[in-house]
Structure formats: structure tokens, C-alpha cells
Design an enzyme around this catalytic site. Sequence first.
Site, mmCIF file in Angstrom:
data_model
loop_
_atom_site.group_PDB
_atom_site.id
_atom_site.type_symbol
_atom_site.label_atom_id
_atom_site.label_comp_id
_atom_site.label_asym_id
_atom_site.label_seq_id
_atom_site.Cartn_x
_atom_site.Cartn_y
_atom_site.Cartn_z
ATOM 1 N N LYS A 1 5.843 -2.340 -13.688
ATOM 2 C CA LYS A 1 5.933 -1.604 -12.489
ATOM 3 C C LYS A 1 5.432 -0.397 -12.580
ATOM 4 C CE LYS A 1 6.972 -4.807 -9.612
ATOM 5 N NZ LYS A 1 8.261 -5.338 -9.132
ATOM 6 N N ARG B 1 10.780 -12.373 -14.208
ATOM 7 C CA ARG B 1 9.459 -12.585 -13.728
ATOM 8 C C ARG B 1 8.483 -11.518 -14.352
ATOM 9 N NH1 ARG B 1 5.851 -10.982 -9.755
ATOM 10 N NH2 ARG B 1 4.577 -12.424 -8.656
#
Length: 262
Positions: A205, A239
Site C-alpha cells: 500500500k 491479503r
Amino acid sequence: MGILNVTPDSSYDKGRWFNHSDAIKRGIEIYQQGADWLDIGGESTRPGATPVPEAEELRRVIPVIHALKKEIPIPISIDTMKAEVAEKAVNAGATMINDVSGFRCPTMRKFAAEAQLRVCVMHMHENPATMQNNPHYPDGIVPFLCDWFKKRIDLLLAEGIAEKNIIIDPGIGFGKTVADNVEIVQNLHEIKALGFPVLIGLSRKSFLGKIICKTYPDLLPASLAVNTLAILARMDILRVHDVAEHRNIIDILTYITDNPGA
């Protein structure tokens, strides 16, 4: 949970698996690298992303799910905000809906309840196109999320989704500042205390890159470091893009914790 983006524009994958045959090969590889789940999506939800027409999303994911269901034994999750896509994905072999909009759509909630599916409920501020436009949580992101999840779970339960089928995801990076994301990571125990399995999706991210001044290709070490904190905080599902590397971390930590004094 291994990520398979069947998209031309995801932040990290950049369309590498957009071709169906490439996506199927990648899905098999993800399983072989040690994934316990496979999450397939056909619409990028990166900051600033625009919606994909339903027909196009279906064209991207349904053949891939159908093929992979025959090739790998692990559960397949469909990453979508559209009820029609979810239903056809389940008909093709998916057994879970991962909805980054938090099941805002009543039709999606009704289908999930009737089909008795596992659902992952994620918090996202507004929508992908606008979610990073000055997100603000006056009392702090973690108290906000705890209150939001309680209300959202009450709604899902009232509409017939079984408590045992609910997984929650705080939505790291989805309408949060760097400080918000750090606050979530520092307080994962409060999310866990809500009493539901927790999925964490922080792999590569951008907030990690902002902290260490790196871009997506160079964010594997940061992803591994922060996901290790998530493992130690007893999160239930990671994830990730990089399955093999995370599998190694999980296996090492499991061995050490299961063999004290070895």
C-alpha cells in the site's frame, strides 16, 4: 489470501494478469506458493480509480474463476461491489464475497444471505475515485471503525447473514491518511476485540511508501514487516501480492511459537 487482479490498471500488478490464460497460470502459482485463499477481482479500487462496467467486469473474472475452480482446491473469493458479478462468480465457483464498499448494496446483502456465503465487510470512505480527498475522522480512525463495524454487522445480521460467515476488514488505505493507517496497525487488538475474524490488506500500500520514500516495486520488505505485526496481533487473514514470502514468515513464526525452547 493471494491477490489475483484481472485488471489492466491496478497499482502494483499493472495488468500482468489481464489476459485470461496469464491470470489462470498466476492463480495456480499463487496456490502452489502456499495461499490458503485466492481473491479474484476485475475492477481496480486504487485511489482515483473509475468504475468498470458490469459486463466488462464479468468478462474479466468469470472465465478465470470457472477455470481455476477446476485446477486448485483452495476457496476462491470474488472481490466486487456489484451484486450481479458476485452472483455469477459464485455460480462459477467462488464461495466468498469480498466487498470493499462494505455491502452498501441491498441486493448484494440479500444474495449473500440467501446463498449463505462468507462475506468480508470492508470500510471505505466514499468511493475509490474520491476516497483520498481529505478523509477525516475527528475522534480517531479506530473508534470510528469500531462504531461503524458494530452498526454494519447489526445490519447484516438483521438481513439474514449468519454471524459465523462475517469477516471484517478495516480497509487500510481506503480513505485513510498515513496517520490513520498507522493508528489502525497500532491498534489491531481493538479491531480483533469486536469478535470477528479480521482480514488485513496492506500489501504494498502507498502509505508504506510514503513513510520510507519508496514506490510500489520496492515495498515488499515494508509489507513483510508490517504484516508480521499483524500476525503477532492475531489477525486471521493476510491479503497479499507476495504469497511465497508471507508463507515463509507465517511458517517461521508458527514453528517458533509452537516449539518453545527448541
